[in-house]
Design a protein around this motif. Structure first.
Motif, short mmCIF file in Angstrom:
data_model
loop_
_atom_site.label_atom_id
_atom_site.label_comp_id
_atom_site.label_asym_id
_atom_site.label_seq_id
_atom_site.Cartn_x
_atom_site.Cartn_y
_atom_site.Cartn_z
N ARG A 46 -7.19 -4.59 13.23
CA ARG A 46 -6.26 -3.48 13.36
C ARG A 46 -6.95 -2.14 13.15
O ARG A 46 -6.67 -1.16 13.82
CB ARG A 46 -5.13 -3.67 12.34
CG ARG A 46 -4.13 -2.54 12.29
CD ARG A 46 -3.17 -2.80 11.12
NE ARG A 46 -2.39 -1.62 10.86
CZ ARG A 46 -1.06 -1.60 10.82
NH1 ARG A 46 -0.39 -2.70 10.99
NH2 ARG A 46 -0.42 -0.49 10.59
N LYS A 62 11.79 -6.53 16.78
CA LYS A 62 11.82 -6.10 15.37
C LYS A 62 13.03 -6.62 14.61
O LYS A 62 12.91 -7.10 13.48
CB LYS A 62 11.80 -4.57 15.37
CG LYS A 62 12.01 -3.88 14.07
CD LYS A 62 11.95 -2.37 14.32
CE LYS A 62 12.46 -1.60 13.11
NZ LYS A 62 12.35 -0.14 13.33
N VAL A 66 13.53 -8.80 11.17
CA VAL A 66 14.30 -8.33 9.99
C VAL A 66 15.38 -9.36 9.64
O VAL A 66 15.57 -9.69 8.46
CB VAL A 66 14.94 -6.95 10.27
CG1 VAL A 66 15.87 -6.54 9.13
CG2 VAL A 66 13.85 -5.89 10.46
N LEU A 200 7.40 -11.81 3.74
CA LEU A 200 7.60 -10.44 3.24
C LEU A 200 6.44 -9.54 3.65
O LEU A 200 6.60 -8.33 3.80
CB LEU A 200 7.74 -10.45 1.71
CG LEU A 200 8.99 -11.12 1.14
CD1 LEU A 200 8.98 -11.10 -0.37
CD2 LEU A 200 10.25 -10.45 1.68
N PHE A 201 5.24 -10.13 3.82
CA PHE A 201 4.08 -9.34 4.24
C PHE A 201 3.93 -9.33 5.77
O PHE A 201 3.46 -8.35 6.34
CB PHE A 201 2.80 -9.87 3.58
CG PHE A 201 2.71 -9.49 2.13
CD1 PHE A 201 2.22 -8.25 1.73
CD2 PHE A 201 3.14 -10.37 1.15
CE1 PHE A 201 2.17 -7.89 0.40
CE2 PHE A 201 3.08 -10.03 -0.19
CZ PHE A 201 2.60 -8.79 -0.57
N PRO A 204 6.28 -6.27 7.63
CA PRO A 204 5.77 -4.91 7.87
C PRO A 204 4.50 -4.88 8.73
O PRO A 204 4.34 -3.99 9.55
CB PRO A 204 5.51 -4.37 6.46
CG PRO A 204 5.36 -5.55 5.59
CD PRO A 204 6.23 -6.61 6.21
N LEU A 208 7.31 -4.07 11.65
CA LEU A 208 7.83 -2.76 11.28
C LEU A 208 6.78 -1.66 11.36
O LEU A 208 7.07 -0.53 11.76
CB LEU A 208 8.44 -2.81 9.87
CG LEU A 208 9.60 -3.78 9.69
CD1 LEU A 208 10.10 -3.75 8.25
CD2 LEU A 208 10.74 -3.42 10.64
N ASN A 209 5.56 -1.95 10.90
CA ASN A 209 4.51 -0.93 10.90
C ASN A 209 3.23 -1.46 11.53
O ASN A 209 2.18 -1.48 10.88
CB ASN A 209 4.21 -0.48 9.46
CG ASN A 209 5.45 -0.04 8.72
OD1 ASN A 209 6.11 -0.84 8.06
ND2 ASN A 209 5.80 1.21 8.86
N VAL B 30 12.94 -1.30 5.90
CA VAL B 30 13.36 -1.04 7.29
C VAL B 30 13.61 0.45 7.50
O VAL B 30 13.15 1.03 8.50
CB VAL B 30 14.63 -1.86 7.62
CG1 VAL B 30 15.14 -1.51 9.01
CG2 VAL B 30 14.35 -3.35 7.53
N SER B 33 10.41 2.39 7.69
CA SER B 33 9.67 2.14 8.94
C SER B 33 10.22 3.00 10.09
O SER B 33 9.52 3.24 11.07
CB SER B 33 9.73 0.66 9.32
OG SER B 33 11.00 0.34 9.85
N ALA B 41 2.85 5.21 6.02
CA ALA B 41 3.87 4.21 6.39
C ALA B 41 3.48 2.80 5.95
O ALA B 41 4.26 2.12 5.28
CB ALA B 41 4.10 4.25 7.90
N LEU B 42 2.27 2.39 6.31
CA LEU B 42 1.86 1.02 5.97
C LEU B 42 1.65 0.83 4.46
O LEU B 42 2.16 -0.15 3.90
CB LEU B 42 0.60 0.61 6.74
CG LEU B 42 0.22 -0.86 6.58
CD1 LEU B 42 1.31 -1.78 7.12
CD2 LEU B 42 -1.11 -1.17 7.28
N ALA B 45 5.00 0.42 2.93
CA ALA B 45 5.62 -0.88 3.26
C ALA B 45 4.96 -2.02 2.48
O ALA B 45 5.64 -2.93 2.00
CB ALA B 45 5.51 -1.13 4.76
N ILE B 46 3.63 -1.97 2.35
CA ILE B 46 2.93 -3.03 1.63
C ILE B 46 3.25 -2.98 0.13
O ILE B 46 3.39 -4.02 -0.53
CB ILE B 46 1.40 -2.93 1.87
CG1 ILE B 46 1.09 -3.21 3.35
CG2 ILE B 46 0.64 -3.90 0.97
CD1 ILE B 46 1.47 -4.60 3.82
N ALA B 49 6.54 -4.57 -0.23
CA ALA B 49 6.39 -6.03 -0.04
C ALA B 49 5.79 -6.66 -1.30
O ALA B 49 6.23 -7.74 -1.73
CB ALA B 49 5.51 -6.31 1.16
#
Lengths: 210, 95
Positions: A46, A62, A66, A200-201, A204, A208-209, B30, B33, B41-42, B45-46, B49
């Motif tokens: 990435r 998405k 969710v 859960l990981f 995103p 989501l991201n 959500v 995001s 952002a990431l 989110a992490i 999580a």
């Protein structure tokens, strides 16, 4: 009140439960090894093509991701309730486990529907891939390969978890000495919660991201 | 100290509260995001999580009441991820 059967190699019930927890957590640590390799490879890939990964991730469904997160969190809650229910209420304990199984099946149905949509939209590299949809098809395919491998491995874990929880629920309801299965239910619950944590990981990172 | 299996279980109210908290955190993930947080952002989110995972591990998986050996086994998994990620990124980010 029920009494927990203590196997001959243990001094008492507490030591036996400790051994069950320790063994299961060690197993889960090896599961972490498996998934962490994929997460690390994804992170590096990435970083090398962030824009392409974001574009490819934007094509995923998405809201199905969710919805599946909600389903898995609720299933974890049901599993925890099953573990929490006292051993002498084995039918109630079994019912909570069956709720967990039902939610797990809903997860797999949603995932299967999502995979079908993905294939129809050309998001499966090597089989059904619409390269014209992406500005950088090579890296988009790379993202999608991660998506299929990571979610596929996770779905396999969910399927295995469903089988184990279902067998446990049936044993609690129809098997001999249901009171003696509290530790087995506890260990099964640990596995199920681990599968929940992985999602859960994934949510995103992939949906989501991206 | 050795404890009975009954003492190791979280009360059902705690389980319900944890489930509600997890769903709230999921909603937050959500919503965030959808906002344009750019490079944050990431990480945001992490972080959420990781918080959700902590709730699952501590309450649902009963880690808070487990003896030190079990916590050590759980920590071994985290240590592995930390070593793998930090070692790999130390190479990739410094090329």
């Amino acid at each position: 009140m029920s009494s927990v059967h203590v196997a001959h190699q243990f001094d008492d019930a507490a030591q036996q439960r400790h051994a069950v927890s320790l063994g299961m957590w060690l197993f889960l640590a090896t599961e972490v090894l498996v998934f962490s390799v994929l997460f690390t490879a994804y992170t590096v890939a990435r970083r090398n093509a962030p824009a392409s990964f974001a574009e490819a991730g934007g094509h995923l469904y998405k809201w199905i991701g969710v919805a599946n997160a909600v389903v898995l969190l609720l299933s974890s809650g049901a599993m925890a309730m099953g573990v929490e229910t006292p051993p002498d209420r084995s039918r109630a304990k079994s019912s909570w486990l069956l709720v967990t199984v039902l939610l797990g099946l809903i997860f797999l149905v949603l995932k299967g529907a999502e995979y079908t949509l993905d294939i129809h939209e050309g998001l499966l590299p090597g089989v059904s891939f619409s390269s014209t949809r992406f500005t950088d098809p090579r890296h988009a395919a790379f993202f999608l390969i991660f998506y299929w491998c990571m979610t596929g491995l996770h779905a396999l874990h969910v399927a295995i978890g469903i089988c184990v929880v279902a067998v446990m629920a049936l044993l609690l309801r129809f098997g001999p000495e249901p009171e003696a299965r509290a530790n087995a239910v506890h260990a099964t619950g640990l596995y199920w919660h681990f599968v929940d944590i992985v999602w859960l990981f994934l949510l995103p990172l992939l949906y989501l991201n991206p | 100290m050795p404890r009975s299996s009954h003492e190791c279980r979280a009360p059902w109210r705690t389980v319900l509260s944890a489930t509600g908290g997890l769903l709230t955190l999921l909603t937050l993930t959500v919503v965030l995001s959808m906002l344009n947080l750019g490079p944050f952002a990431l990480p945001a989110a992490i972080t959420i999580a990781a918080t959700k995972s902590l709730v699952v591990a501590v309450i649902f998986m009963d880690l808070r009441r487990e003896p030190a050996t079990v916590r050590l086994a759980a920590g071994a998994g985290l240590l592995w991820i930390a070593l793998l990620l930090s070692g790999t990124l130390a190479d990739v980010l410094t090329r």
